[in-house]
Design a protein around this motif. Structure first.
Motif, PDB file in Angstrom:
ATOM      1  N   CYS A   1       0.850  -1.193   0.000  1.00 35.97           N
ATOM      2  CA  CYS A   1       0.000   0.000   0.000  1.00 35.97           C
ATOM      3  C   CYS A   1       0.887   1.245   0.000  1.00 35.97           C
ATOM      4  O   CYS A   1       1.680   1.439   0.938  1.00 35.97           O
ATOM      5  CB  CYS A   1      -0.897  -0.008   1.230  1.00 35.97           C
ATOM      6  SG  CYS A   1      -1.834   1.530   1.465  1.00 35.97           S
ATOM      7  N   PRO A   2       0.795   2.098  -1.016  1.00 40.22           N
ATOM      8  CA  PRO A   2       1.675   3.275  -1.061  1.00 40.22           C
ATOM      9  C   PRO A   2       1.355   4.302   0.024  1.00 40.22           C
ATOM     10  O   PRO A   2       2.200   5.140   0.348  1.00 40.22           O
ATOM     11  CB  PRO A   2       1.415   3.843  -2.459  1.00 40.22           C
ATOM     12  CG  PRO A   2       0.056   3.359  -2.827  1.00 40.22           C
ATOM     13  CD  PRO A   2      -0.096   2.022  -2.175  1.00 40.22           C
ATOM     14  N   ASP A   3       0.171   4.271   0.568  1.00 36.51           N
ATOM     15  CA  ASP A   3      -0.215   5.258   1.589  1.00 36.51           C
ATOM     16  C   ASP A   3       0.343   4.915   2.962  1.00 36.51           C
ATOM     17  O   ASP A   3       0.647   5.811   3.757  1.00 36.51           O
ATOM     18  CB  ASP A   3      -1.744   5.344   1.675  1.00 36.51           C
ATOM     19  CG  ASP A   3      -2.369   5.704   0.339  1.00 36.51           C
ATOM     20  OD1 ASP A   3      -1.848   6.624  -0.328  1.00 36.51           O
ATOM     21  OD2 ASP A   3      -3.348   5.034  -0.046  1.00 36.51           O
TER      22      ASP A   3
ATOM     23  N   GLU B   1      -2.200  -6.798 -12.848  1.00 40.40           N
ATOM     24  CA  GLU B   1      -3.612  -6.600 -12.547  1.00 40.40           C
ATOM     25  C   GLU B   1      -3.776  -5.553 -11.444  1.00 40.40           C
ATOM     26  O   GLU B   1      -2.845  -5.282 -10.679  1.00 40.40           O
ATOM     27  CB  GLU B   1      -4.252  -7.928 -12.121  1.00 40.40           C
ATOM     28  CG  GLU B   1      -4.276  -8.977 -13.219  1.00 40.40           C
ATOM     29  CD  GLU B   1      -4.864 -10.298 -12.765  1.00 40.40           C
ATOM     30  OE1 GLU B   1      -5.221 -11.119 -13.632  1.00 40.40           O
ATOM     31  OE2 GLU B   1      -4.974 -10.517 -11.531  1.00 40.40           O
ATOM     32  N   TYR B   2      -4.973  -5.012 -11.357  1.00 42.30           N
ATOM     33  CA  TYR B   2      -5.244  -4.016 -10.332  1.00 42.30           C
ATOM     34  C   TYR B   2      -5.770  -4.680  -9.047  1.00 42.30           C
ATOM     35  O   TYR B   2      -6.547  -5.635  -9.102  1.00 42.30           O
ATOM     36  CB  TYR B   2      -6.259  -2.981 -10.821  1.00 42.30           C
ATOM     37  CG  TYR B   2      -5.665  -1.989 -11.781  1.00 42.30           C
ATOM     38  CD1 TYR B   2      -4.843  -0.954 -11.321  1.00 42.30           C
ATOM     39  CD2 TYR B   2      -5.917  -2.084 -13.146  1.00 42.30           C
ATOM     40  CE1 TYR B   2      -4.279  -0.042 -12.196  1.00 42.30           C
ATOM     41  CE2 TYR B   2      -5.365  -1.177 -14.038  1.00 42.30           C
ATOM     42  CZ  TYR B   2      -4.548  -0.158 -13.559  1.00 42.30           C
ATOM     43  OH  TYR B   2      -3.987   0.732 -14.434  1.00 42.30           O
ATOM     44  N   VAL B   3      -5.312  -4.166  -7.908  1.00 45.99           N
ATOM     45  CA  VAL B   3      -5.793  -4.605  -6.603  1.00 45.99           C
ATOM     46  C   VAL B   3      -6.109  -3.366  -5.776  1.00 45.99           C
ATOM     47  O   VAL B   3      -5.735  -2.238  -6.140  1.00 45.99           O
ATOM     48  CB  VAL B   3      -4.754  -5.481  -5.867  1.00 45.99           C
ATOM     49  CG1 VAL B   3      -4.488  -6.763  -6.631  1.00 45.99           C
ATOM     50  CG2 VAL B   3      -3.437  -4.718  -5.660  1.00 45.99           C
ATOM     51  N   PHE B   4      -6.786  -3.556  -4.658  1.00 46.52           N
ATOM     52  CA  PHE B   4      -7.180  -2.432  -3.811  1.00 46.52           C
ATOM     53  C   PHE B   4      -6.588  -2.616  -2.416  1.00 46.52           C
ATOM     54  O   PHE B   4      -6.688  -3.692  -1.823  1.00 46.52           O
ATOM     55  CB  PHE B   4      -8.699  -2.334  -3.734  1.00 46.52           C
ATOM     56  CG  PHE B   4      -9.342  -2.033  -5.050  1.00 46.52           C
ATOM     57  CD1 PHE B   4      -9.564  -0.717  -5.449  1.00 46.52           C
ATOM     58  CD2 PHE B   4      -9.688  -3.064  -5.905  1.00 46.52           C
ATOM     59  CE1 PHE B   4     -10.150  -0.444  -6.678  1.00 46.52           C
ATOM     60  CE2 PHE B   4     -10.279  -2.795  -7.136  1.00 46.52           C
ATOM     61  CZ  PHE B   4     -10.503  -1.479  -7.527  1.00 46.52           C
ATOM     62  N   SER B   5      -5.984  -1.558  -1.914  1.00 51.34           N
ATOM     63  CA  SER B   5      -5.383  -1.612  -0.586  1.00 51.34           C
ATOM     64  C   SER B   5      -6.461  -1.841   0.466  1.00 51.34           C
ATOM     65  O   SER B   5      -7.469  -1.116   0.498  1.00 51.34           O
ATOM     66  CB  SER B   5      -4.641  -0.307  -0.275  1.00 51.34           C
ATOM     67  OG  SER B   5      -4.322  -0.240   1.107  1.00 51.34           O
ATOM     68  N   PRO B   6      -6.259  -2.837   1.344  1.00 51.44           N
ATOM     69  CA  PRO B   6      -7.240  -3.055   2.430  1.00 51.44           C
ATOM     70  C   PRO B   6      -7.143  -1.991   3.514  1.00 51.44           C
ATOM     71  O   PRO B   6      -7.991  -1.956   4.416  1.00 51.44           O
ATOM     72  CB  PRO B   6      -6.853  -4.425   2.966  1.00 51.44           C
ATOM     73  CG  PRO B   6      -5.386  -4.533   2.709  1.00 51.44           C
ATOM     74  CD  PRO B   6      -5.153  -3.815   1.410  1.00 51.44           C
ATOM     75  N   TYR B   7      -6.136  -1.133   3.428  1.00 49.13           N
ATOM     76  CA  TYR B   7      -5.932  -0.113   4.457  1.00 49.13           C
ATOM     77  C   TYR B   7      -6.567   1.221   4.075  1.00 49.13           C
ATOM     78  O   TYR B   7      -7.149   1.910   4.923  1.00 49.13           O
ATOM     79  CB  TYR B   7      -4.437   0.072   4.719  1.00 49.13           C
ATOM     80  CG  TYR B   7      -3.716  -1.225   4.968  1.00 49.13           C
ATOM     81  CD1 TYR B   7      -4.021  -2.008   6.079  1.00 49.13           C
ATOM     82  CD2 TYR B   7      -2.738  -1.691   4.091  1.00 49.13           C
ATOM     83  CE1 TYR B   7      -3.376  -3.213   6.308  1.00 49.13           C
ATOM     84  CE2 TYR B   7      -2.080  -2.891   4.313  1.00 49.13           C
ATOM     85  CZ  TYR B   7      -2.400  -3.653   5.413  1.00 49.13           C
ATOM     86  OH  TYR B   7      -1.763  -4.842   5.634  1.00 49.13           O
ATOM     87  N   THR B   8      -6.461   1.606   2.771  1.00 52.26           N
ATOM     88  CA  THR B   8      -6.983   2.913   2.344  1.00 52.26           C
ATOM     89  C   THR B   8      -7.908   2.814   1.145  1.00 52.26           C
ATOM     90  O   THR B   8      -8.487   3.820   0.736  1.00 52.26           O
ATOM     91  CB  THR B   8      -5.820   3.863   1.990  1.00 52.26           C
ATOM     92  OG1 THR B   8      -5.113   3.326   0.851  1.00 52.26           O
ATOM     93  CG2 THR B   8      -4.868   4.027   3.164  1.00 52.26           C
ATOM     94  N   GLY B   9      -8.022   1.609   0.558  1.00 53.39           N
ATOM     95  CA  GLY B   9      -8.884   1.450  -0.602  1.00 53.39           C
ATOM     96  C   GLY B   9      -8.274   1.908  -1.902  1.00 53.39           C
ATOM     97  O   GLY B   9      -8.927   1.862  -2.955  1.00 53.39           O
TER      98      GLY B   9
END
Length: 718
Positions: free
Chosen positions: A74-76, A89-97
């Motif tokens: 997660c870059p955030d 592929e694209y994924v979504f961070s479970p921490y910030t979305g």
């Protein structure tokens, strides 16, 4: 009573029979000659059941699937998380979305997705580990939806390389019916298509491209179906071929195995196994006594023993299992393997799969906290009474054993010469090598001795690998009975070639050995740098287990006192020193050795030491032992000619001539030249207890001779 069950009900037959008991393998009242070879002569079925109790629960509690996932960041937050995405592929961070693109998925992660969205290819060897706990979970609860889904991913069904195939070959007979017809069809299709041009690993290693693709059935005409160049190691080939044999017995006749029709695959593997057994009894095997890899070969053979549909194939497999365990048992002490190994770990006998197998079958001490073998616990095979006696040293001792080891491909006999001496409470063995085709794992010598705290292991030599295992091209040994000379010197690459092994010695031992000052403290920053330089140190190291013995030093000799064994050590030089330090929390890597060992360092251009090992009960006390060693034993060195002459405390004379142009020493024992060409008169193993050669294995126990003979018509046992 051997348990073989119908394909329709494998779980309710074999598994319940073994784990719930209900059949009498144990405690026969009278054992005749033929019955000695039977699994029914195994004398500790209740102990086996007790030691296996709770295994399924322990295995099922282990996490699965995590190894097969990739990792994203997660870059955030900078925090990592696991994903089932393929790179790009694209994924979504479970921490910030945040939506981010999946990077490299790591060695084991997803590599390719099919048109229907399912993962069709993973990297690495993930099912080597994950399939065992997954199997245990489903044996406990066959409706576990998450585990069923994980094992239905096409990329997992396609994992049929050696270790995974060995595990699938246990899973399929036990649980395929529970998985349903659609799953079975998909699995059979994956097996039909399996072929690989790359070699997976369980780590970040890369290999050269294969000359011929690997598959389950292999190459007709080759040892175990694999060519010498890159057809797989001995254990790899056993895992593949035995899996093919199990599949052949459970797949429909119309199915294929790596492109081969089922019956043709079955016939080929039958031939491979029969040929392998014949070679075992004629030349011995190439991957002998491997602490690391024998467990995988044994578990694979258990698959065939339990699930092959041919009684003849099962009998051949049982004979191979018996051979492996007989030859292991004779060299084992309290679950620890003594002597030489073809492929051993750097740190010997610290637990692992082999000691676990020993513990469950024979009741030897538990050496680590890892759970046992699912294959073993769900198998109907048991070591027979003969193997039990060998393992527990229930025979006349001491044992003096000579073994002629073949080349790794088993196509040239007597390529290396092994010597082993076994006493009631210790075993020590060494091997004279003519080639080094796997020096990182070749164990040239080791000593194992029993103590009240458990078995202890000693090893060493020139510190090329800095560990008790692994072999340095500079190390040579010379052994007779309980006396072993270990020596090291530089390679002599000048002059006329004298030995066939000289080119290999020159290649592997081309670096000059260097004199080093004593190292800084083990916990100091400079110690690791010193260790790196010690790879080419002019010295021999001896790894002495901590807490295994008290050490006394008198007049340049060292004496080790344990509760059952006394050991005398005579260094080549009085300039020896110790590398030792109290263990520190958090030590790992190269310092990890110092948790278990104190290291005796004997420096010098011609360095080494002599070990002399005795049963403590042979002396009135330790002082008498030390007195006899000082009065009767003597070492004389000729540094120029690199000859070590030693007179043991029992009166034997050993004269070792170190060969700087070869891989092993020559010499004389009691003034008689050692004959390496006729090392083992019986062919493979020669001793008063065990002989192997010319297609026959003989055991002499309790004054009776038991034989197992390979013939083209089957196995004869008497």
């Amino acid at each position: 009573m051997e348990c073989f069950f119908s394909k329709e009900k494998p779980f309710t037959g074999l598994f319940l029979c073994i784990l719930l008991g209900g059949f009498a393998l144990a405690f026969p009242t009278e054992v005749h000659s033929q019955q000695y070879w039977s699994i029914e002569s195994y004398p500790d079925e209740q102990g086996f059941q007790d030691r296996s109790a709770g295994l399924l629960e322990r295995l099922a509690a282990q996490e699965i699937a995590k190894r097969s996932q990739g990792t994203a960041i997660c870059p955030d937050t900078g925090r990592s998380f696991k994903t089932w995405a393929v790179e790009g592929e694209y994924v979504f961070s479970p921490y910030t979305g945040r939506k981010i693109r999946q990077g490299p998925t790591g060695y084991f992660g997803p590599k390719e997705r099919g048109e229907d969205g399912q993962i069709i290819r993973f990297g690495g060897d993930a099912l080597k580990k994950d399939l065992i706990p997954a199997t245990a979970k489903l044996l406990q609860n066959s409706s576990d939806s998450l585990t069923r889904a994980f094992l239905s991913i096409p990329g997992n069904l396609a994992q049929q390389y050696h270790f995974a195939a060995k595990n699938w070959a246990r899973f399929y007979p036990l649980l395929a019916e529970e998985m349903g017809p659609r799953w079975r069809k998909q699995f059979q299709q994956a097996v039909a298509e399996y072929s690989a041009l790359s070699r997976p690993s369980d780590g970040y290693r890369t290999y050269a491209p294969l000359s011929i693709p690997h598959d389950l059935v292999g190459e007709p005409g080759e040892l175990l179906g694999g060519n010498k160049k890159d057809g797989g190691t001995e254990n790899h080939k056993i895992m593949w071929r035995t899996a093919a044999m199990v599949y052949a017995g459970y797949f429909p006749d119309s199915a294929r195995i790596s492109g081969w029709p089922v019956h043709q695959a079955e016939s080929l593997v039958n031939g491979y196994l029969s040929d392998f057994l014949e070679r075992l009894l004629t030349t011995g095997n190439g991957e002998y006594d491997s602490e690391i890899y024998y467990p995988h070969s044994i578990e694979s053979l258990l698959n065939v023993y339990d699930f092959a549909r041919s009684a003849g194939v099962r009998d051949v497999t049982k004979a191979i299992l018996d051979y492996f365990l007989i030859t292991l048992a004779v060299k084992s002490y309290d679950g620890v393997l003594a002597g030489a190994q073809k492929r051993g770990p750097a740190q010997l006998n610290r637990g692992g799969e082999l000691s676990s197998l020993f513990h469950t079958w024979f009741g030897s001490p538990v050496l680590d906290d890892k759970p046992g073998s699912l294959h073993q616990a769900t198998s109907g095979y048991r070591p027979n009474a003969l193997i039990w006696k060998l393992f527990h040293k229930d025979f006349d001792m001491p044992l003096e054993l000579t073994v002629a080891r073949p080349t790794y491909a088993m196509d040239q006999p007597n390529d290396a010469q092994e010597y082993f001496y076994g006493s009631r409470n210790f075993g020590m063995g060494s091997v004279y090598l003519n080639r080094l085709d796997n020096p990182n794992q070749q164990v040239q010598w080791s000593l194992v001795f029993r103590t009240d705290q458990g078995p202890q292991t000693m090893g060493g030599g020139q510190p090329f690998h800095g560990s008790p295992g692994g072999h340095s091209p500079y190390t040579q040994t010379f052994q007779y009975r309980q006396t072993l000379i270990v020596a090291a010197a530089e390679t002599d690459s000048m002059g006329k070639k004298k030995d066939p092994a000289q080119p290999m010695r020159n290649k592997l031992g081309k670096e000059a050995l260097v004199k080093l000052d004593k190292p800084p403290a083990v916990d100091s920053p400079g110690f690791i740098d010193w260790l790196k330089k010690a790879r080419y140190q002019q010295a021999c190291w001896l790894f002495v287990p901590k807490n295994g013995a008290e050490i006394t030093e008198i007049n340049g000799k060292l004496f080790l006192r344990s509760d059952r064994v006394y050991i005398g050590i005579t260094p080549f030089s009085k300039d020896y020193y110790w590398i030792d330090s109290p263990a520190r929390d958090g030590w790992s890597g190269k310092r990890d050795l110092f948790l278990d060992y104190s290291i005796l360092v004997v420096p010098g251009p011609f360095s080494g030491y002599v070990l002399e090992v005795h049963e403590s009960e042979s002396f009135a006390n330790f002082e008498e032992f030390m007195g006899q060693m000082q009065a009767e034993s003597a070492l004389r060195l000729s540094h120029g000619s690199k000859i070590a002459r030693y007179r043991s405390s029992t009166g034997d004379s050993l004269e070792m001539a170190y060969r700087g142009d070869a891989l092993h020493a020559t010499g004389r024992i009691n003034k008689k030249e050692v004959n390496f060409a006729d090392w083992s008169p019986e062919g493979v193993y020669t001793s008063e207890v065990l002989t192997v050669g010319k297609g026959v294995l003989r055991l002499k126990l309790d004054g009776k001779v038991q034989t197992m003979k390979w013939t083209k018509n089957g196995i004869e046992r008497h």
